[in-house]
Design a protein around this motif. Structure first.
Motif, PDB file in Angstrom:
ATOM      1  N   HIS A  87      68.218 -32.007 -20.892  1.00  0.00           N
ATOM      2  CA  HIS A  87      68.645 -33.336 -21.340  1.00  0.00           C
ATOM      3  C   HIS A  87      67.719 -33.893 -22.421  1.00  0.00           C
ATOM      4  CE1 HIS A  87      71.441 -33.233 -18.027  1.00  0.00           C
ATOM      5  NE2 HIS A  87      70.458 -33.146 -17.141  1.00  0.00           N
ATOM      6  N   GLY A  88      66.857 -33.045 -22.973  1.00  0.00           N
ATOM      7  CA  GLY A  88      66.003 -33.477 -24.074  1.00  0.00           C
ATOM      8  C   GLY A  88      64.695 -34.121 -23.665  1.00  0.00           C
ATOM      9  N   ASN A  89      64.337 -34.059 -22.376  1.00  0.00           N
ATOM     10  CA  ASN A  89      63.080 -34.648 -21.908  1.00  0.00           C
ATOM     11  C   ASN A  89      61.942 -33.656 -22.124  1.00  0.00           C
ATOM     12  OD1 ASN A  89      60.987 -35.948 -20.657  1.00  0.00           O
ATOM     13  ND2 ASN A  89      61.980 -36.143 -18.664  1.00  0.00           N
ATOM     14  N   ILE A  90      60.973 -34.003 -22.982  1.00  0.00           N
ATOM     15  CA  ILE A  90      59.836 -33.130 -23.254  1.00  0.00           C
ATOM     16  C   ILE A  90      58.516 -33.865 -22.963  1.00  0.00           C
ATOM     17  CG2 ILE A  90      60.940 -31.577 -24.900  1.00  0.00           C
ATOM     18  CD1 ILE A  90      60.035 -33.325 -27.155  1.00  0.00           C
ATOM     19  N   SER A  91      58.557 -34.789 -22.003  1.00  0.00           N
ATOM     20  CA  SER A  91      57.367 -35.551 -21.624  1.00  0.00           C
ATOM     21  C   SER A  91      56.312 -34.627 -21.018  1.00  0.00           C
ATOM     22  CB  SER A  91      57.729 -36.643 -20.616  1.00  0.00           C
ATOM     23  OG  SER A  91      58.674 -37.539 -21.169  1.00  0.00           O
ATOM     24  N   LEU A  92      55.043 -35.015 -21.182  1.00  0.00           N
ATOM     25  CA  LEU A  92      53.914 -34.236 -20.675  1.00  0.00           C
ATOM     26  C   LEU A  92      53.259 -34.959 -19.512  1.00  0.00           C
ATOM     27  CD1 LEU A  92      51.827 -31.845 -21.119  1.00  0.00           C
ATOM     28  CD2 LEU A  92      50.499 -33.530 -22.416  1.00  0.00           C
ATOM     29  N   LYS A  93      52.970 -34.229 -18.437  1.00  0.00           N
ATOM     30  CA  LYS A  93      52.211 -34.773 -17.308  1.00  0.00           C
ATOM     31  C   LYS A  93      50.797 -34.214 -17.378  1.00  0.00           C
ATOM     32  CE  LYS A  93      52.057 -35.243 -12.284  1.00  0.00           C
ATOM     33  NZ  LYS A  93      52.711 -34.909 -10.991  1.00  0.00           N
ATOM     34  N   LEU A  94      49.806 -35.111 -17.401  1.00  0.00           N
ATOM     35  CA  LEU A  94      48.397 -34.731 -17.477  1.00  0.00           C
ATOM     36  C   LEU A  94      47.708 -35.233 -16.213  1.00  0.00           C
ATOM     37  CD1 LEU A  94      46.042 -33.535 -19.072  1.00  0.00           C
ATOM     38  CD2 LEU A  94      45.802 -35.723 -20.249  1.00  0.00           C
ATOM     39  N   GLU A  95      47.112 -34.314 -15.456  1.00  0.00           N
ATOM     40  CA  GLU A  95      46.516 -34.647 -14.160  1.00  0.00           C
ATOM     41  C   GLU A  95      45.013 -34.835 -14.258  1.00  0.00           C
ATOM     42  OE1 GLU A  95      47.641 -31.542 -11.521  1.00  0.00           O
ATOM     43  OE2 GLU A  95      49.800 -31.913 -11.703  1.00  0.00           O
ATOM     44  N   ASN A  96      44.491 -35.668 -13.347  1.00  0.00           N
ATOM     45  CA  ASN A  96      43.055 -35.886 -13.179  1.00  0.00           C
ATOM     46  C   ASN A  96      42.365 -36.132 -14.526  1.00  0.00           C
ATOM     47  OD1 ASN A  96      40.627 -36.128 -11.808  1.00  0.00           O
ATOM     48  ND2 ASN A  96      40.219 -33.913 -11.860  1.00  0.00           N
ATOM     49  N   ILE A  97      42.775 -37.172 -15.219  1.00  0.00           N
ATOM     50  CA  ILE A  97      42.278 -37.421 -16.570  1.00  0.00           C
ATOM     51  C   ILE A  97      40.821 -37.885 -16.552  1.00  0.00           C
ATOM     52  CG2 ILE A  97      44.562 -37.972 -17.454  1.00  0.00           C
ATOM     53  CD1 ILE A  97      43.814 -40.915 -17.306  1.00  0.00           C
ATOM     54  N   THR A  98      40.151 -37.648 -17.667  1.00  0.00           N
ATOM     55  CA  THR A  98      38.758 -38.056 -17.843  1.00  0.00           C
ATOM     56  C   THR A  98      38.636 -38.869 -19.126  1.00  0.00           C
ATOM     57  OG1 THR A  98      38.159 -36.085 -19.138  1.00  0.00           O
ATOM     58  CG2 THR A  98      38.032 -35.907 -16.731  1.00  0.00           C
ATOM     59  N   LYS A  99      37.432 -39.398 -19.362  1.00  0.00           N
ATOM     60  CA  LYS A  99      37.194 -40.178 -20.577  1.00  0.00           C
ATOM     61  C   LYS A  99      37.413 -39.336 -21.827  1.00  0.00           C
ATOM     62  CE  LYS A  99      35.338 -43.781 -21.011  1.00  0.00           C
ATOM     63  NZ  LYS A  99      35.856 -45.138 -21.319  1.00  0.00           N
ATOM     64  N   ASP A 100      37.133 -38.021 -21.728  1.00  0.00           N
ATOM     65  CA  ASP A 100      37.300 -37.131 -22.881  1.00  0.00           C
ATOM     66  C   ASP A 100      38.762 -36.912 -23.243  1.00  0.00           C
ATOM     67  OD1 ASP A 100      34.561 -36.851 -23.044  1.00  0.00           O
ATOM     68  OD2 ASP A 100      34.512 -35.001 -21.842  1.00  0.00           O
ATOM     69  N   ASP A 101      39.678 -37.257 -22.336  1.00  0.00           N
ATOM     70  CA  ASP A 101      41.108 -37.068 -22.609  1.00  0.00           C
ATOM     71  C   ASP A 101      41.687 -38.173 -23.487  1.00  0.00           C
ATOM     72  OD1 ASP A 101      41.150 -34.772 -21.072  1.00  0.00           O
ATOM     73  OD2 ASP A 101      41.684 -35.850 -19.231  1.00  0.00           O
ATOM     74  N   ALA A 102      40.945 -39.238 -23.697  1.00  0.00           N
ATOM     75  CA  ALA A 102      41.459 -40.348 -24.509  1.00  0.00           C
ATOM     76  C   ALA A 102      41.664 -39.897 -25.956  1.00  0.00           C
ATOM     77  CB  ALA A 102      40.492 -41.529 -24.459  1.00  0.00           C
ATOM     78  N   GLY A 103      42.646 -40.512 -26.628  1.00  0.00           N
ATOM     79  CA  GLY A 103      42.887 -40.206 -28.039  1.00  0.00           C
ATOM     80  C   GLY A 103      44.365 -40.095 -28.357  1.00  0.00           C
ATOM     81  N   ILE A 104      44.667 -39.460 -29.477  1.00  0.00           N
ATOM     82  CA  ILE A 104      46.033 -39.319 -29.964  1.00  0.00           C
ATOM     83  C   ILE A 104      46.595 -37.957 -29.570  1.00  0.00           C
ATOM     84  CG2 ILE A 104      47.539 -39.356 -31.984  1.00  0.00           C
ATOM     85  CD1 ILE A 104      46.255 -42.027 -31.364  1.00  0.00           C
ATOM     86  N   TYR A 105      47.781 -37.983 -28.950  1.00  0.00           N
ATOM     87  CA  TYR A 105      48.486 -36.758 -28.573  1.00  0.00           C
ATOM     88  C   TYR A 105      49.740 -36.618 -29.436  1.00  0.00           C
ATOM     89  CZ  TYR A 105      45.515 -36.206 -24.457  1.00  0.00           C
ATOM     90  OH  TYR A 105      44.437 -36.021 -23.621  1.00  0.00           O
ATOM     91  N   THR A 106      50.035 -35.381 -29.828  1.00  0.00           N
ATOM     92  CA  THR A 106      51.198 -35.113 -30.678  1.00  0.00           C
ATOM     93  C   THR A 106      52.178 -34.216 -29.948  1.00  0.00           C
ATOM     94  OG1 THR A 106      49.867 -35.297 -32.695  1.00  0.00           O
ATOM     95  CG2 THR A 106      51.989 -34.187 -32.880  1.00  0.00           C
ATOM     96  N   CYS A 107      53.427 -34.678 -29.868  1.00  0.00           N
ATOM     97  CA  CYS A 107      54.521 -33.885 -29.309  1.00  0.00           C
ATOM     98  C   CYS A 107      55.277 -33.243 -30.470  1.00  0.00           C
ATOM     99  CB  CYS A 107      55.436 -34.795 -28.498  1.00  0.00           C
ATOM    100  SG  CYS A 107      56.883 -33.972 -27.836  1.00  0.00           S
ATOM    101  N   PHE A 108      55.397 -31.901 -30.461  1.00  0.00           N
ATOM    102  CA  PHE A 108      55.899 -31.181 -31.631  1.00  0.00           C
ATOM    103  C   PHE A 108      56.971 -30.178 -31.207  1.00  0.00           C
ATOM    104  CE2 PHE A 108      54.981 -27.767 -34.957  1.00  0.00           C
ATOM    105  CZ  PHE A 108      55.787 -28.360 -35.909  1.00  0.00           C
ATOM    106  N   VAL A 109      58.113 -30.207 -31.929  1.00  0.00           N
ATOM    107  CA  VAL A 109      59.182 -29.230 -31.728  1.00  0.00           C
ATOM    108  C   VAL A 109      59.367 -28.493 -33.058  1.00  0.00           C
ATOM    109  CG1 VAL A 109      61.545 -28.858 -30.937  1.00  0.00           C
ATOM    110  CG2 VAL A 109      60.257 -30.814 -30.088  1.00  0.00           C
TER     111      VAL A 109
END
Length: 341
Positions: free
Chosen positions: A212-234
């Motif tokens: 159905h076109g859902n390409i969401s990302l699940k990120l577990e147990n995040i840390t301070k280093d995970d902060a920032g800009i994420y890019t979803c690319f097809v």
């Protein structure tokens, strides 16, 4: 009796001939409604024979205006006559041909694929055809415009989908954080080997919802280093927006607690008044007092002067008091005493 029998047999023969003729005549049918599908997707243009007839030993031809889209003769595809822009993107259903299914599957749709398609069926010298319209729409990667907040240690979902939605389970989907690979999906499976070490075992896509076109990302147990800009690319998403950026903000539990506590702390209390406000009030009071003092002195001075003038002019006439008047005679001062009679 013989006449009745003859009539009955004649009627039966006519009905049998009519039924035999009807059963032997094959019609071809296409979808009467336009087929709408987004760019880069795969679509099926429906076409069938009624009644069902084995079409493996006939010629099935699909065209779009003057372009040859697909040709199948005696159950074999004829690639040499196909227009170049359709090469490698078309197919018929081999099993379906035996049941009169002439539908065409067209993959990796482009905006230029929109138009009117003709499905033709030729058996010997007889040819029948029908038409179906295809509309290819533009699809875009839609992501969250607002930053996604989360606390350290939590799981977070970075929302991203295609609009209008279509099946991306056969395409490549890639998530990146700066220049590192967070998650990669290709050909109906994940590729953890290309994933950056710090994200291994912590990411996933929603595979059941990718159709159905859902390409969401699940990120577990995040840390301070995970902060920032994420890019979803097809990467193979043709003729439309291929990527979207999402900002993730990560705060520690201690910071969140401090922020909440600071939000309920009052600016000042009656026991500790603001020093700046007290100083301003003191200066204002002193100024007002100074102005009142000047005004009061001026009023007193004015009344005193007026009282002196009044006494000088009025006392000799009203009270008969002797006063001293000096005059000059021959250069000497002479005192004259005058009294009122």
């Amino acid at each position: 009796m013989m006449l009745k029998t003859l009539i009955t047999e004649s009627v039966f023969l006519i009905v049998f001939c009519l039924l035999s003729h009807t059963e032997g005549e094959t019609e071809i049918f296409c979808s009467s409604e336009p087929i709408i599908s987004p760019c880069s997707s795969t679509v099926v243009l429906p076409c069938r024979l009624d009644p069902q007839q084995d079409a493996t030993h006939t010629t099935v031809k699909w065209t779009q205006q003057d372009h040859v889209v697909h040709i199948c003769k005696d159950g074999e595809d004829v690639a040499g006559e196909q227009t170049e822009r359709f090469e490698g993107r078309t197919s018929l259903f081999s099993e379906g041909l035996r049941k009169g299914n002439l539908s065409l599957e067209l993959s990796s749709l482009k905006l230029s694929d929109s138009g009117r398609y003709k499905c033709s069926f030729q058996d010997g010298s007889e040819e029948k055809s029908c038409h179906v319209a295809l509309i290819v729409g533009r699809s875009e990667v839609i992501r969250s415009h607002d930053p996604i907040p989360a606390e350290s240690g939590q799981d977070v979902i970075l929302p991203c989908h295609l609009e209008p939605p279509f099946d991306v389970s056969t395409l490549t989907v890639e998530w990146r954080h700066n220049n590192t690979v967070v998650h990669k999906y290709r050909s109906s499976g994940d590729y953890p080997d290309v994933q950056h070490q710090k994200f291994k075992g912590r990411t996933s896509l929603f595979h059941d919802e990718m159709i159905h076109g859902n390409i969401s990302l699940k990120l577990e147990n995040i840390t301070k280093d995970d902060a920032g800009i994420y890019t979803c690319f097809v990467p193979k998403l043709n003729c439309q927006v291929k990527r979207g950026n999402i900002s993730l903000i990560v705060v520690s539990n201690d910071e969140e607690t401090n922020k909440k506590a600071a939000g309920h702390q009052p600016r000042s209390s009656p026991e500790q008044p603001d020093k700046t406000q007290n100083s301003n009030g003191l200066y204002f009071g002193l100024g007002v007092a100074a102005v009142l003092l000047v005004v009061f002195a001026a009023v007193c001075l004015y009344k005193r002067n007026r009282l002196r003038r009044y006494r000088h002019e009025a006392l000799p006439q009203k009270h008969g008091i002797i006063y001293k008047q000096s005059s000059m005679t021959n250069g000497h001062e002479t005192d004259m005493m005058t009294s009122e009679e």
